[in-house]
Design an enzyme around this catalytic site. Structure first.
Site, short mmCIF file in Angstrom:
data_model
loop_
_atom_site.label_atom_id
_atom_site.label_comp_id
_atom_site.label_asym_id
_atom_site.label_seq_id
_atom_site.Cartn_x
_atom_site.Cartn_y
_atom_site.Cartn_z
N GLU A 38 15.42 -7.20 -23.95
CA GLU A 38 14.45 -8.02 -24.67
C GLU A 38 13.62 -8.77 -23.64
O GLU A 38 14.10 -9.12 -22.56
CB GLU A 38 15.22 -9.01 -25.55
CG GLU A 38 14.39 -10.06 -26.25
CD GLU A 38 15.25 -11.15 -26.90
OE1 GLU A 38 14.75 -11.80 -27.82
OE2 GLU A 38 16.42 -11.33 -26.48
N LYS A 106 10.90 -8.76 -33.86
CA LYS A 106 12.20 -9.38 -34.13
C LYS A 106 12.16 -10.18 -35.44
O LYS A 106 11.30 -11.04 -35.63
CB LYS A 106 12.57 -10.29 -32.96
CG LYS A 106 13.95 -10.93 -33.04
CD LYS A 106 14.16 -11.77 -31.79
CE LYS A 106 15.55 -12.40 -31.77
NZ LYS A 106 15.71 -13.26 -30.57
N CYS A 142 18.57 -8.83 -29.96
CA CYS A 142 19.34 -10.03 -29.63
C CYS A 142 19.98 -10.68 -30.85
O CYS A 142 20.93 -10.13 -31.41
CB CYS A 142 18.42 -11.00 -28.87
SG CYS A 142 19.31 -12.18 -27.80
#
Length: 260
Positions: A38, A106, A142
């Site tokens: 990321e 995300k 994440c």
């Protein structure tokens, strides 16, 4: 499939980070897929808006050129403008010809452990599965890994593998959470899961935000960890036998046993 886990150091300088990407791809020569962390563009702890780029900007364009030069598909994190004064935390998927085949913004933002990602990052709202390196790959970033419903939504969209990119924040029990959650997503969905975290900054005090614990993992559909990269920058190419998923699901058909 030969997949390279590219646990690189991510710095304050996008040019240095691109150089780290190039070095990792050279080390992973011959891999079908290379997965980077990321926020490969620039580490957290910087002002993100001034460096965010559209997906046809210089950073992603350079990644596309590297993918084509090496004949290796790439998954890597970047930041793109959101239109509301913040940025999107975006993962790009580039095939071995250099074509941008998909991107994922995300969904779950890290507003936890006294951090507030949503202050600077706008959330996405759509799970994404891409065709890459001969497989249908579901993309997770994440903090997303804490939400099993996202992984299951990707499987229901036909994902044959999960790829998780991260700059996992350091802190109490955080490394334990990371390794446990990655294995859980593989076990409960009986499919390969590749998780690549940023290499941690081991200086004291750290150069910036305490992100990255390392411990990039390759986990097979039975939950066996076939690679664990530890705490230092590293590149490791691992075999991924997608036929193993069929064999595991024949003896562990948990997806078929769901009661919706």
């Amino acid at each position: 499939m030969r997949a390279a886990l590219c646990q690189i150091d991510v710095t304050d300088d996008p040019a240095a980070n691109l150089a780290n990407v190039r070095a990792a791809l050279a080390e992973a020569e011959g891999a079908d897929l290379a997965v980077f962390p990321e926020a490969t563009l620039i580490r957290f702890g910087n002002s993100l808006k001034p460096v965010a780029e559209p997906l046809d900007g210089p950073f992603v364009t350079a990644l596309r050129a590297e993918a084509a030069a090496h004949g290796t598909a790439i998954v890597a994190g970047t930041f793109e403008p959101s239109g509301d004064g913040r940025v999107h935390n975006t993962v790009v998927a580039i095939d071995a010809t250099g074509a941008l085949v998909g991107s994922y913004r995300k969904i779950h933002l890290f507003d936890a452990f006294a951090y507030k990602e949503s202050k600077n990052v706008a959330a996405g709202d759509e799970p994404v599965v891409v065709e890459l390196a001969g497989a249908r790959i579901g993309l997770i970033t994440c903090y997303d890994v804490r939400f099993p419903e996202l992984a299951r939504a990707l499987v229901d969209r036909g994902a044959q593998m999960l790829v998780i990119t991260a700059a996992w924040a350091q802190g109490p029990f955080k490394e334990e959470h990371w390794t446990t959650l990655v294995r859980a997503r593989a076990i409960e969905n009986t499919l390969w899961t590749l998780a690549v975290d940023r290499a941690p900054d081991l200086t004291d005090p750290p150069r910036g935000a305490r992100t990255g614990v390392g411990r990039s993992l390759a986990v097979d559909p039975m939950g066996t960890v076939t690679a664990d990269l530890g705490p230092f920058p590293a590149v490791r190419t691992v075999p991924v036998d997608l036929s193993l998923t069929t064999r595991v699901r024949a003896v562990l058909p948990s997806l078929d046993h769901r009661r919706l």
